[in-house]
Design a protein around this motif. Structure first.
Motif, PDB file in Angstrom:
ATOM      1  N   UNK A  24       0.833  -1.207   0.000  1.00 54.49           N
ATOM      2  CA  UNK A  24       0.000   0.000   0.000  1.00 54.49           C
ATOM      3  C   UNK A  24       0.868   1.257   0.000  1.00 54.49           C
ATOM      4  N   UNK A  25       1.889   1.267   0.844  1.00 53.01           N
ATOM      5  CA  UNK A  25       2.757   2.440   0.943  1.00 53.01           C
ATOM      6  C   UNK A  25       3.430   2.730  -0.392  1.00 53.01           C
ATOM      7  N   UNK A  26       3.951   1.705  -1.025  1.00 50.08           N
ATOM      8  CA  UNK A  26       4.600   1.899  -2.319  1.00 50.08           C
ATOM      9  C   UNK A  26       3.616   2.403  -3.367  1.00 50.08           C
ATOM     10  N   UNK A  27       2.386   1.921  -3.292  1.00 50.90           N
ATOM     11  CA  UNK A  27       1.376   2.290  -4.288  1.00 50.90           C
ATOM     12  C   UNK A  27       0.963   3.751  -4.158  1.00 50.90           C
ATOM     13  N   UNK A  28       0.911   4.283  -2.920  1.00 46.83           N
ATOM     14  CA  UNK A  28       0.327   5.614  -2.713  1.00 46.83           C
ATOM     15  C   UNK A  28       1.329   6.661  -2.234  1.00 46.83           C
ATOM     16  N   UNK A  29       2.625   6.328  -2.273  1.00 48.91           N
ATOM     17  CA  UNK A  29       3.635   7.246  -1.734  1.00 48.91           C
ATOM     18  C   UNK A  29       3.724   8.557  -2.507  1.00 48.91           C
TER      19      UNK A  29
END
Length: 660
Positions: free
Chosen positions: A131-136
């Motif tokens: 999730x973090x990588x997707x929305x960073x």
């Protein structure tokens, strides 16, 4: 101000996974048109992100985040670890939580897993990193909410992985079985361990378990819950360092002071005052106690879920907020420190376990009076939000309720703490109160209540003594100062550690028979009623300021006052009720810098706010009737730009700026 927060946040919780694609854009457009600026999403959608193990798809959430950006809406994303998908718990049943009576929790609700499961931790870290990588790189994603309401559904688990982790935690803390046996007093009832494999989690027994074990288990479980959360925090800090991290408490068996310091930028809270309204209209005011506790942990916070409509599940339904209450309860949160409010939820879900938990809109998606009220509040926050963003609630009084004593209250239940009665009595006198857990904070107050503070060690005692010496006032209630950190009684005269501080000895004590509350305490020409327990006080350096009026302790000291340095220590040899607090506080009001507007009825809450160099007061009428007030001057309600002096209408909110 808090990290990445530049304006007062006012919005809603939104669940794009619940709705068809064709209505999501219209929803976000209407949310923006209502004057809102933020949405929370994503905290319950793990099964949508990872339909099968290792196969990820965030398309629906990416679309919602991009549409939110199109309409100028900020986004707070929730990590989805409160709702592991069915494939996970089916394949890895060791991740399931187990209750005290050895019932295994199963898929079909939420929060059905244990936080010590190695597999759950591994898979949780993986989904959070994805999730973090997707929305960073999304600028409108401003922050993260870790999990959701940790320890809400099940506050303790007793799974095999919990037992293994508990043994490791105990080895870390005590080093040897000899030290553990001594710390728990295991010589009693032949409970001594000779091998670490004999040590386990609390289990059903024919009679009561060791209170030392039970306290350590709660300390352990708090640490495991925080550790589980911090595994996610570490990833989010690494991948998205520009976004804030929070969690929506408050629930049981979590040391929030420790949690905030180790893993959060600030705390959040979910506020549902209509739980109080089940008993009586206007009792939503009592919900301020929870907000005061949040503020005691973190003076500025977000209310991540604010009551919007009637709330409930299949076995209960809370009252529908009456016209004006949605706005009133939102200002209640603001008054107590909120710099952001998100209503739960935009629209009521027509299916699932929370199909009765209503949002702003009902199932039919039509505009209604609640949306009108939200728009009114949005317009007011657009005008005054900067004040509330910076404002800090000012309290002269604190109630000290540290983690160990709070946990021990749940173990030793033969009497209950009078914390709530103390809080409600003080608020009935419109004295602002913080409920604090960290003893290091006591120097910020003039008067500190210490209800049923059984566990006090040398470090705590030194802080209490320093506070009193420096002109502070302490108020203890019965059963204080008598236990150490191992949950053992001190082998000394009661009140144990605080005997010299309070200047007294306890010569006798008894519980009060359940139906026998006719005893009295004569105090300053007033008659108080002792509750639950009686201690017979013998003053040493202290003075007797009240006596019992009957039974075998007739005419003996019930309340004492001891001068200590420049301050004083009051010892109340019983437990307070609300009326008793109101009577005793009148004697102590001289110790407070307490501004009184005049005659304010109990239905109206008064809260002082300091914003920069300006002082404001919020007056909130929780009654369903207009109430008469008698202010010391004529003021302008900034929210309505009208004069106010004699009457506050039902559910009305008054914002006053004070001249200095």
């Amino acid at each position: 101000m808090k990290k990445n927060i530049e304006e007062f946040l006012y919005g809603v919780c939104y669940y794009p996974e619940h709705w068809e694609d064709e209505i999501i854009e219209d929803d976000l457009k209407r949310i923006k048109e209502a004057g809102l600026n933020v949405i929370r999403m994503g905290e319950f959608a793990w099964s949508k992100y990872e339909v099968e193990e290792g196969v990820f798809n965030f398309d629906f959430l990416i679309s919602a985040v991009e549409l939110a950006s199109k309409y100028g809406l900020k986004v707070i994303l929730g990590t989805p670890t409160a709702t592991p998908p069915a494939w996970l718990t089916k394949k890895y049943p060791e991740s399931l939580a187990v209750t005290y009576d050895r019932k295994v929790m199963h898929h079909g609700s939420r929060q059905h897993v244990n936080h010590t499961s190695k597999k759950l931790r591994e898979l949780s870290k993986r989904i959070v990193r994805k999730m973090a990588e997707e929305f960073k790189d999304y600028d409108n994603v401003i922050g993260w909410q870790i999990d959701n309401e940790l320890n809400c559904g099940l506050e303790l688990s007793y799974a095999d992985s919990d037992a293994e982790a508990f043994r490791k935690w105990l080895k870390n803390k005590y080093g040897s079985l000899k030290a553990l046996n001594k710390a728990w007093g295991n010589v009693f009832w032949s409970l001594e361990f000779t091998d670490w494999e004999q040590v386990s989690v609390p289990k059903p027994t024919p009679t009561k378990e060791n209170p030392s074990l039970l306290l350590d288990y709660r300390r352990f479980y708090s640490d495991m819950t925080i550790e589980f959360s911090n595994l996610q925090t570490e990833i989010l800090r690494e991948v998205t360092p520009d976004k804030f991290i929070t969690h929506n408490g408050l629930f049981n068996v979590i040391d929030y002071d420790k949690y905030i310091k180790e893993g959060l930028d600030f705390l959040s809270y979910d506020s549902y005052p209509h739980f109080g309204e089940r008993n009586k209209v206007g009792d939503g005011k009592k919900w301020s106690r929870n907000l005061s506790r949040v503020r005691g942990y973190d003076n500025k916070f977000i209310v991540m879920e604010q009551a919007s409509g009637p709330g409930g599940q299949v076995d209960y339904l809370l009252p529908t907020p009456e016209p004006g209450q949605l706005r009133l309860w939102s200002y209640q949160s603001i008054a107590h420190g909120a710099f952001g409010i998100l209503h739960f939820r935009w629209r009521t879900c027509p299916y699932g376990a929370e199909e009765l938990w209503h949002g702003i809109l009902d199932y039919d998606n039509q505009d209604n009076r609640r949306l009108k009220e939200v728009k009114q509040l949005a317009a007011e926050l657009n005008k005054f939000g900067d004040i509330f963003l910076e404002a800090e609630t000012q309290a002269d009084v604190a109630i000290l309720s540290d983690f160990d004593n709070k946990m021990n209250d749940q173990i030793e239940t033969y009497i209950k703490s009078d914390e709530n009665e103390i809080y409600q009595g003080l608020r009935a006198e419109n004295i602002s109160v913080d409920i604090i857990s960290d003893i290091e904070l006591i120097d910020n107050y003039q008067l500190v209540f210490c209800p049923r503070m059984m566990i006090i060690d040398d470090s705590m005692l030194a802080k209490l003594k320093a506070f009193a010496k420096a002109s502070g006032t302490l108020v203890f209630t019965a059963r204080s100062g008598i236990k150490d950190k191992n949950n053992h009684y001190y082998r000394q005269e009661f009140p144990g550690k605080i005997r010299e501080l309070a200047g007294i000895s306890i010569r006798d004590f008894t519980v009060i028979p359940e139906k026998e509350y006719e005893q009295g305490i004569k105090f300053d020409q007033e008659l108080l009623k002792p509750e639950q327990f009686v201690e017979v006080i013998e003053p040493d350096t202290a003075q007797s300021i009240a006596n019992y009026t009957n039974r075998y302790y007739n005419k003996q000291t019930a309340i004492s006052e001891n001068s200590y340095g420049a301050g004083k220590v009051i010892y109340y040899g019983s437990f307070f009720n609300k009326d008793g607090v109101r009577k005793v506080i009148k004697k102590l009001k001289d110790d407070l810098n307490h501004h009184k507007f005049g005659e304010i009825p109990e239905e109206v809450e008064v809260v002082k706010l300091l914003s920069g160099d300006k002082i404001y007061y919020l007056l909130l009428n929780y009654s369903d009737q207009a109430v008469r007030i008698d202010l010391d001057s004529e003021y302008i309600n900034l929210l309505t730009e009208k004069k106010v002096k004699k009457v506050i209408e039902k559910y009305e909110v008054v914002l006053i700026k004070m001249d200095q």
